[in-house]
Scaffold this active site. Structure first.
Site, short mmCIF file in Angstrom:
data_model
loop_
_atom_site.label_atom_id
_atom_site.label_comp_id
_atom_site.label_asym_id
_atom_site.label_seq_id
_atom_site.Cartn_x
_atom_site.Cartn_y
_atom_site.Cartn_z
N SER A 124 -14.58 -1.85 -9.27
CA SER A 124 -14.11 -1.78 -7.89
C SER A 124 -14.91 -0.70 -7.15
CB SER A 124 -12.62 -1.52 -7.80
OG SER A 124 -12.15 -0.85 -8.91
N THR A 125 -14.54 -0.46 -5.93
CA THR A 125 -15.32 0.44 -5.09
C THR A 125 -14.49 1.66 -4.73
OG1 THR A 125 -16.02 -1.63 -4.09
CG2 THR A 125 -16.95 0.36 -3.18
N LYS A 169 -17.24 -5.13 4.29
CA LYS A 169 -16.45 -5.27 3.07
C LYS A 169 -15.51 -6.45 3.28
CE LYS A 169 -13.70 -2.59 -0.16
NZ LYS A 169 -12.58 -3.53 -0.34
N CYS A 178 22.93 8.20 22.56
CA CYS A 178 24.14 8.92 22.96
C CYS A 178 24.38 8.92 24.46
CB CYS A 178 24.08 10.35 22.45
SG CYS A 178 22.90 11.35 23.35
N ARG A 205 -13.21 -12.24 -10.50
CA ARG A 205 -13.46 -10.93 -11.08
C ARG A 205 -12.47 -10.60 -12.19
NH1 ARG A 205 -13.43 -5.84 -7.35
NH2 ARG A 205 -11.21 -6.22 -7.31
N LYS A 209 -13.38 2.61 4.72
CA LYS A 209 -12.31 1.87 5.37
C LYS A 209 -12.39 2.22 6.84
CE LYS A 209 -9.87 -0.07 2.01
NZ LYS A 209 -9.21 -1.35 2.12
N GLU A 265 -17.61 -13.01 -2.61
CA GLU A 265 -16.19 -13.08 -2.29
C GLU A 265 -15.84 -14.44 -1.69
OE1 GLU A 265 -13.34 -9.45 -1.58
OE2 GLU A 265 -15.40 -9.45 -2.27
N CYS A 310 16.01 13.84 24.41
CA CYS A 310 17.46 13.85 24.52
C CYS A 310 17.92 15.27 24.20
CB CYS A 310 18.06 12.85 23.52
SG CYS A 310 19.83 13.11 23.24
N ASP A 316 0.82 -1.20 0.00
CA ASP A 316 0.00 0.00 0.00
C ASP A 316 0.86 1.26 0.00
OD1 ASP A 316 -2.28 -1.46 -0.04
OD2 ASP A 316 -2.66 -1.34 2.11
ZN LIG Z 1 20.78 11.22 22.27
#
Ligand SMILES: [Zn+2]
Length: 622
Positions: free
Chosen positions: A75-76, A111, A360, A127, A268, A156, A373, A37
């Site tokens: 597709s969607t 979905k 460090c 498909r 989604k 599906e 830091c 992705d």
């Molecule tokens: Zn550091």
């Protein structure tokens, strides 16, 4: 030259994506979904119109017969935010209104995240590319269960989530990969046979899915609850929900693009969560010194991916929520984003917080909820700052974090030192001959390729001075003067608060010598127009977006661009749907022309453009 580089980059990106697709179809993915992705997102950014993004790659099932679908399986379209969903509802309401239909009812279904196909009762086909699929009727003979019976149309192929979790999660990263393997291959392995015998692999027609129905208003108000309820009723891998219109007349009126139906949208969800246990807490040092806790967890399946690491925001949270090794947490994954900590279920007695920097060894300070830091010379910070510079500058390849780390380890810990390197120096540092050539070339290209001055400024990674604020700042002060401005001066600019102004001024002081050093190297900067130069009073060209193409009689295009900006025009480099005018000179670019024609953008000659802009000037200076 830049264009050629871009073409090369898109080309190799597509080749890589294609390779991953093939491996994926063979059931042997080479990268995680997330990684895939990310690559796709990168391509989208480089070339939003690339046709690869809009074509569904057909699964190539060897020795399978091709089948043309009676109507294309599209597709969607996807929405990731409530805003996007709200825009969909507004669009549907408006278009339904155009044919006199009100009080629309919406349907929401989970979905499914599997292999899409269509069963007409005789032939079962995948498909494929949407137009033509492959006949996979043998799936039922193998033991795939058709839910609700045969002949129920599109749906599906999926594997039951509970079964996958219990028996297969260790061997397969993603249940969909397993399904693709079962459908595509004639020889099944023991795990696949077992799953089929357990009747755990199903073909689920979309019409057999649990659904919610209601008004657009209810949909927007309750999307979260609707999603959670649907997910709890669905024992299949899901990656969101699909919202669509029920009314057939509206569906017909709204129709489809070449890519998706306009009456349907995939949301989604931010819904799917999983519970797991913390095994280790790792602290990462960012470019400003802030430590981010990353939790290594017992691998858990979430939205189809096997999750091993979760970010826990900040040190304050670790302390407050008592997170440590053994803590039980709930994690959430939304869209294509990296999983995050949602809540803590079981705390630990004593969360362990570092006292010194893991890089460090400096003593750490608390700043509100953050552990920091304080050592500006901390090598982890330097690595992140350098890598940030190259990333934000955006016109330089090859300088990823791995290369930067290697350079810092060899003592090349500043932009000044890195920019002094020649091809031979890279070879001496242990880089390969080809890479050394690329690295040296990239440094030189980054200076000659045009780059906006605000991008250049933002690249220094000064706290609170991102791209937007750099642009704002540079519309008031020239880049050459930027390291001399005071917090007070910044604070006077609309949009800069008191604290931010002080931190920006301090940051500019700290980076002063390197900013000036880099400026002296003559990067090819495109300048932000100063507010004081901008005389865009009330002319109707102000705010319009233009693109210039071809050789202009007026002289250099750069000068014309700069003049255009002074008139308040927005100058774009490429034509897109937002462009208002394409101004054409001699030998205008054919790509730009045909794109403008396709998008219905007004195309005007240079002469016409000069006439228009001359009038603007005349209005103002009688
Ligand atoms: Zn550091």
């Amino acid at each position: 030259m830049l264009q050629k580089k871009l073409n090369d980059e898109t080309g190799s990106l597509i080749a890589l994506l294609k390779k991953y697709n093939q491996a994926y179809r063979r059931g042997k993915p080479l990268v995680s979904d997330n990684e895939y992705d990310n690559l796709l997102a990168k391509l989208k950014k480089l070339d939003p119109e690339n046709k690869f993004l809009h074509q569904v790659e057909p699964e190539k099932f060897e020795q399978k017969k091709q089948v043309k679908h009676p109507s294309p399986m599209l597709s969607t379209e996807k929405a990731y935010t409530l805003d996007q969903l709200a825009r969909f509802v507004v669009r549907v309401t408006k278009e339904a209104g155009e044919i006199g239909i009100q009080n629309l009812e919406y349907k929401v279904t989970p979905k499914l995240d599997g292999l899409a196909g269509r069963d007409d009762g005789v032939i079962f086909a995948s498909r494929g590319n949407g137009e033509v699929g492959f006949e996979i009727s043998s799936a039922f003979a193998k033991g795939v269960i058709p839910i609700g019976g045969r002949g129920l149309g599109p749906g599906e192929v999926v594997i039951q989530k509970s079964y996958f979790k219990e028996h297969l999660a260790v061997d397969f990263e993603h249940p969909r990969n397993m399904v693709v393997g079962i459908i595509s291959s004639d020889k099944l392995n023991a795990l696949a046979l077992k799953a089929l015998q357990a009747k755990a692999v199903h073909f689920v027609p979309y019409k057999e899915l649990h659904c919610w129905t209601g008004s657009g208003e209810h949909l927007l108000q309750n999307i979260k609850t609707i999603t959670t309820n649907l997910f709890s009723k669905t024992d299949y891998p899901v990656d969101g929900v699909v919202a669509e219109i029920i009314d057939e007349a509206v569906k017909k009126y709204m129709g489809a693009t070449a890519h998706h139906y306009r009456w349907q949208i995939a949301v989604k969800s931010k819904g799917e969560t999983a519970i797991t246990r913390v095994e280790k807490v790792i602290w990462q040092v960012g470019r400003t010194g802030i430590l981010t806790p990353v939790l290594e967890v017992v691998p858990v399946l979430l939205s189809g991916a096997n999750i091993r690491r979760v970010t826990a925001h900040n040190a304050g949270l670790i302390k407050k929520k008592k997170i440590g090794v053994g803590a039980e947490i709930e994690i959430i994954r939304s869209g294509e984003v990296i999983p995050k900590l949602e809540r803590v279920i079981k705390t630990v007695e004593d969360p362990v917080l570092p006292e010194t920097c893991p890089a460090c060894d400096s003593s750490l300070n608390w700043e509100n909820d953050f552990l920091k830091c304080p050592n500006h010379e901390c090598f982890a910070q330097i690595e992140q700052r350098l890598s940030h510079f190259f990333k934000i500058l955006g016109n330089i390849d090859w300088f990823g974090i791995k290369t930067v780390k290697k350079l810092v380890a060899s003592g090349y810990n500043s932009l000044k030192k890195i920019y002094s390197l020649k091809e031979n120096d890279f070879v001496n540092l242990g880089f390969g001959p080809v890479q050394s050539k690329n690295l040296a070339q990239a440094l030189s290209t980054s200076k000659t390729a045009i780059v906006e001055d605000w991008r250049f400024l933002a690249a220094f990674g000064i706290p609170d001075l991102g791209k937007g604020d750099s642009r704002k700042l540079l519309s008031h002060y020239k880049l050459e003067k930027i390291t001399q401005i005071t917090a007070k001066q910044i604070n006077k600019i609309y949009g800069f608060g008191n604290i931010t102004s002080h931190s920006i001024a301090a940051g500019l002081q700290q980076e002063k010598s390197i900013i000036n050093h880099m400026l002296a190297m003559n990067f090819n900067l495109e300048r932000t127009v100063l507010q004081s130069e901008l005389n865009n009073l009330d002319n109707n060209l102000a705010g319009k977006r233009i693109v210039l193409t071809g050789k202009m009689e007026q002289g250099s295009r750069a000068a014309m661009k700069s003049d255009a900006r002074k008139l308040g025009l927005l100058v774009q480099n490429t034509v897109n749907s937002k462009t208002d005018f394409l101004v054409t000179g001699d030998k205008a670019g054919t790509t730009k022309l045909s794109k403008a024609e396709k998008l219905g953008i007004q195309i005007i000659s240079e002469a016409r453009y000069m006439e228009l802009t001359k009038n603007v000037g005349a209005d103002k200076d009688p």
